[in-house]
Design an enzyme around this catalytic site. Structure first.
Site, PDB file in Angstrom:
ATOM      1  N   ASP A   1     -11.949   0.189  -5.523  1.00 36.42           N
ATOM      2  CA  ASP A   1     -11.238  -0.630  -6.519  1.00 36.42           C
ATOM      3  C   ASP A   1     -11.993  -1.906  -6.906  1.00 36.42           C
ATOM      4  O   ASP A   1     -11.518  -2.675  -7.744  1.00 36.42           O
ATOM      5  CB  ASP A   1      -9.864  -1.053  -5.971  1.00 36.42           C
ATOM      6  CG  ASP A   1      -8.940   0.131  -5.762  1.00 36.42           C
ATOM      7  OD1 ASP A   1      -9.055   1.116  -6.512  1.00 36.42           O
ATOM      8  OD2 ASP A   1      -8.105   0.062  -4.842  1.00 36.42           O
TER       9      ASP A   1
ATOM     10  N   LYS B   1      -4.303  -5.367  -8.929  1.00 38.16           N
ATOM     11  CA  LYS B   1      -4.197  -4.242  -9.874  1.00 38.16           C
ATOM     12  C   LYS B   1      -2.956  -3.430  -9.559  1.00 38.16           C
ATOM     13  O   LYS B   1      -2.469  -3.409  -8.425  1.00 38.16           O
ATOM     14  CB  LYS B   1      -5.437  -3.350  -9.843  1.00 38.16           C
ATOM     15  CG  LYS B   1      -5.735  -2.632  -8.506  1.00 38.16           C
ATOM     16  CD  LYS B   1      -5.029  -1.299  -8.336  1.00 38.16           C
ATOM     17  CE  LYS B   1      -5.258  -0.723  -6.947  1.00 38.16           C
ATOM     18  NZ  LYS B   1      -4.326   0.300  -6.517  1.00 38.16           N
TER      19      LYS B   1
HETATM   20  O1  C5P Z   1     -12.768   2.909  -1.247  1.00 36.29           O
HETATM   21  P1  C5P Z   1     -11.778   2.306  -0.321  1.00 36.29           P
HETATM   22  O2  C5P Z   1     -12.417   1.551   0.797  1.00 36.29           O
HETATM   23  O3  C5P Z   1     -10.729   1.520  -1.007  1.00 36.29           O
HETATM   24  O4  C5P Z   1     -11.023   3.529   0.338  1.00 36.29           O
HETATM   25  C1  C5P Z   1     -10.274   3.380   1.511  1.00 36.29           C
HETATM   26  C2  C5P Z   1      -9.884   4.769   2.013  1.00 36.29           C
HETATM   27  O5  C5P Z   1      -8.931   5.360   1.104  1.00 36.29           O
HETATM   28  C3  C5P Z   1     -11.010   5.789   2.085  1.00 36.29           C
HETATM   29  O6  C5P Z   1     -11.688   5.711   3.313  1.00 36.29           O
HETATM   30  C4  C5P Z   1     -10.265   7.109   1.942  1.00 36.29           C
HETATM   31  O7  C5P Z   1      -9.645   7.472   3.149  1.00 36.29           O
HETATM   32  C5  C5P Z   1      -9.151   6.761   0.979  1.00 36.29           C
HETATM   33  N1  C5P Z   1      -9.508   7.056  -0.421  1.00 36.29           N
HETATM   34  C6  C5P Z   1      -9.562   8.378  -0.825  1.00 36.29           C
HETATM   35  N2  C5P Z   1      -9.889   8.686  -2.124  1.00 36.29           N
HETATM   36  C7  C5P Z   1     -10.147   7.698  -3.013  1.00 36.29           C
HETATM   37  C8  C5P Z   1     -10.090   6.336  -2.624  1.00 36.29           C
HETATM   38  C9  C5P Z   1      -9.770   6.053  -1.309  1.00 36.29           C
HETATM   39  O8  C5P Z   1      -9.316   9.302  -0.039  1.00 36.29           O
HETATM   40  N3  C5P Z   1     -10.444   8.027  -4.270  1.00 36.29           N
END
Ligand code: C5P
Length: 312
Positions: free
Chosen positions: A152, A21
């Protein structure tokens, strides 16, 4: 030898392809109590894919094959913490069954590149195992399981072009009648998503209006490949450029090489050059190679979300 081949052929497997993406728009709000940031984003699935093949097995395992020099597996775990195994276990738990699988990933999406490669693998694993074992998981349940695995993952299931809200996991498809071309500029060094969000918290107020402009959705709806450039935006760009000044130089190089617009992909470090069409994109990629940016890919979007490409 013959026996081994016969045995392999009789072991059913399913291969699912999931796209990378980009975020054509990424607006980020003030950090929430749970540590995540509220987002308003316009996702687009682009023509760079990971293929995931699953086969029933006694125990969970994952192996990854690299498709190209821009994929560095050094930070990808091959144990139970791999997101593909976590996806498989989550699906099995959801159905209250006891199964395991061998998962083989053929990887073209960069690792920790801001293109949701891990999320693509999780989404592909969910769809592949659902088909392999004929579980009939509803779309809503797949999306809910995906959202638990990563912000994602739901978009990797849905694909196309969609808005993402919440922490990115609330996905709403939008009409996209364009065909958009991008040069993806890969980067040797991964950049951790939490570190970019952390720098964002330090550098930015995070309380500005980060909503998607309705006019951007109008631009996506109109046929052709024009009019999107004024809306391309990424709130995380200044934080990523602060951590990695070389990324800002890559953006400048892309513009000098003829890109309509240059943009950080997600939380980086992959950069995107927006091109008017396929030929233009190839031209820009060629010029970038002449300036030392040799690791690039010409891609287009939107493309489909995780989908079956082979049964055997
Ligand atoms: O959800 P995902 O595992 O991809 O997120 C990885 C990290 O990215 C989270 O632990 C957080 O630190 C950050 N993040 C965030 N806000 C979001 C998505 C991700 O702060 N909306």
């Amino acid at each position: 030898m013959v026996e081994v081949r016969a045995q392999r052929a009789s072991t059913p497997s399913v291969t699912v392809r999931a796209p990378a993406k980009i975020n054509a728009y990424l607006g980020v709000g003030r950090v929430r109590d749970d540590g995540f940031h509220p987002l308003e984003t316009v996702y687009q699935a682009v023509s760079l894919y990971d293929d995931v093949t699953v086969t029933s097995a006694e125990e969970w395992s994952v192996s990854t094959m690299v498709e190209g020099p821009h994929v560095d597996l050094s930070s990808v775990p091959d144990d139970d913490t791999n997101i593909a195994i976590r996806a498989g276990r989550a699906l099995v738990e959801h159905h209250g069954i006891e199964r395991a699988a061998a998962i083989e990933i053929s990887k073209s999406i960069p690792v920790a590149g801001g293109m949701a490669g891990g999320s693509a693998d999780a989404a592909a694993t969910l769809v592949a195992l659902d088909r392999l074992w004929s579980l009939g998981t509803s779309d809503d349940d797949l999306l809910a399981i995906g959202a638990e695995l990563g912000s994602d993952v739901p978009f990797a299931l849905v694909g196309g072009t969609a808005t993402g809200t919440g922490r990115g996991e609330v996905v709403t498809p939008v009409e996209d009648n364009g065909s958009w071309w991008w040069v993806v500029i890969f980067n040797d060094e991964g950049l951790s998503t939490p570190s970019v969000y952390g720098a964002y918290d330090l550098l930015e107020e995070g309380d500005h209006d980060y909503r998607i402009r309705p006019a951007m959705l109008d631009a996506l709806r109109s046929p052709g490949s024009e009019g999107l450039e004024v809306f391309l935006y990424n709130d995380l760009e200044s934080a990523a450029f602060y951590l990695r000044p070389d990324l800002e130089r890559a953006a400048e190089a892309a513009l000098e090489c003829g890109a309509i617009m240059a943009l950080l992909s997600g939380s980086g470090p992959t950069m995107l050059a927006h091109a008017s069409d396929a030929d233009d994109a190839r031209l820009i990629a060629g010029r970038l190679a002449g300036r030392g940016y040799e690791q690039t890919a010409v891609v287009h979007g939107p493309v489909a979300g995780a989908h079956v490409v082979a049964y055997s």
